[in-house]
Enzyme design. Structure first.
Site, short mmCIF file in Angstrom:
data_model
loop_
_atom_site.label_atom_id
_atom_site.label_comp_id
_atom_site.label_asym_id
_atom_site.label_seq_id
_atom_site.Cartn_x
_atom_site.Cartn_y
_atom_site.Cartn_z
N HIS A 68 0.94 -1.45 0.26
CA HIS A 68 0.16 -0.08 -0.19
C HIS A 68 0.45 0.93 -0.21
O HIS A 68 2.06 1.37 0.32
CB HIS A 68 -1.05 0.35 1.01
N CYS B 171 -2.51 0.32 10.06
CA CYS B 171 -3.85 -0.33 9.48
C CYS B 171 -5.12 -1.65 10.74
O CYS B 171 -5.80 -2.20 10.07
CB CYS B 171 -2.90 -2.11 8.32
C1 CIR Z 1 -3.82 -8.09 2.98
O1 CIR Z 1 -3.12 -8.19 2.21
O2 CIR Z 1 -4.80 -7.12 2.67
C2 CIR Z 1 -3.40 -7.23 4.89
N1 CIR Z 1 -2.60 -9.19 4.94
C3 CIR Z 1 -2.69 -6.82 5.07
C4 CIR Z 1 -3.54 -5.30 4.87
C5 CIR Z 1 -2.12 -4.64 5.58
N2 CIR Z 1 -2.79 -3.45 5.41
C6 CIR Z 1 -2.19 -1.91 5.30
O3 CIR Z 1 -1.37 -1.82 5.90
N3 CIR Z 1 -3.59 -1.27 5.29
#
Ligand code: CIR
Length: 254
Positions: free
Chosen positions: A160, A247
């Site tokens: 991201h 997150c």
């Molecule tokens: C994903 O791949 O969607 C999750 N395993 C990790 C998401 C992390 N989100 C973020 O950094 N905003």
């Protein structure tokens, strides 16, 4: 008063989405403990923490940042890029109803909150494996009339936009220069992550304090030398799920 929406670690986190990381065993109990410590830090920093229950069938649902963007004027419920994550929006949208009017990102757009970095009235939107051009355009359509500048940023090499750059003070960004075009952020001060710590750019600014992963001591030192006030926290198990500190919460004034 600041509100922080969080959600418990799913018992299915081992089956999380992974894009740039190899799958490693995740210790569920330890991840839950680390997450409780994180909630505690938010509380110590003055947030009223809303704790949504864990979702047994939604492996990535602890990462609530990706399903909503909360601004003073409205909350925008996203359409996450990973299909498995789309059912995550329901409970978070319900939790936001008492606080904001809701708007929604809709098909064919995809948008993850992790791709949206707001610095004052400037909003940067990562175009990534999760957020598409239509996602940017729908967000632009919602925010431009409210006086925000909304700028697309190409993201590669990481999941991201906020894996590559986050805000650490009113006028300073922490960033990984290999993953981000510095030109777009030239009006702000920069601190670069230590070259040995490529994933260290994700910091969570609460007021003037920073919740920061203890896994990145060299970058932490750079931040402290700059006079910034850090609250280190061990989130090693959440990092294995390609998450970090921004997150796991949605933080906003009530
Ligand atoms: C994903 O791949 O969607 C999750 N395993 C990790 C998401 C992390 N989100 C973020 O950094 N905003």
């Amino acid at each position: 008063m600041l509100i922080a929406i969080t959600r418990g670690v799913s018992p299915a986190i081992q089956n999380c989405q992974l894009t740039h990381k190899e799958r490693q065993p995740i210790d569920l109990e330890l991840s839950e403990q680390q997450h409780r410590n994180y909630q505690e830090k938010l509380s110590v920093l003055g947030c009223q923490v809303i704790k949504l229950p864990a979702e047994p069938n939604l492996p990535d649902s602890v990462f609530v940042e990706d399903v909503a963007i909360v601004l003073d004027e409205m909350a925008i419920i996203t359409r996450p890029g990973a299909e498995s994550r789309r059912p995550e929006i329901t409970a978070v949208a319900e939790a936001l109803v008492p606080f904001r009017e809701l708007a929604r990102i809709t098909y064919p757009a995809t948008l993850d909150g992790g791709d949206v970095l707001r610095v004052g009235k400037s909003v940067f939107v990562g175009i990534s494996s999760r957020t598409n051009q239509a996602g940017f355009e729908q967000l632009w359509g919602l925010l431009e009339p409210l006086g925000y500048s909304v700028t697309p940023v190409s993201v590669s090499g990481c999941l991201h936009l906020k894996s590559a750059v986050t805000q650490v003070s009113v006028d300073t960004l922490l960033l990984n220069r290999d993953w981000i075009d510095l030109e777009l952020f030239s009006h702000l001060r920069h601190i670069a992550v230590h070259p040995d710590e490529s994933h260290a750019a994700n910091a969570l600014l609460i007021g003037e304090k920073i919740i920061y992963p203890s896994s990145y001591p060299r970058t932490r030192q750079r931040l402290e030398v700059d006079g910034l006030s850090l609250f280190p926290i061990d989130v090693s198990e959440l990092i294995k799920a390609e998450g970090a500190v921004t997150c796991c919460s949605l933080v906003f004034p009530s």
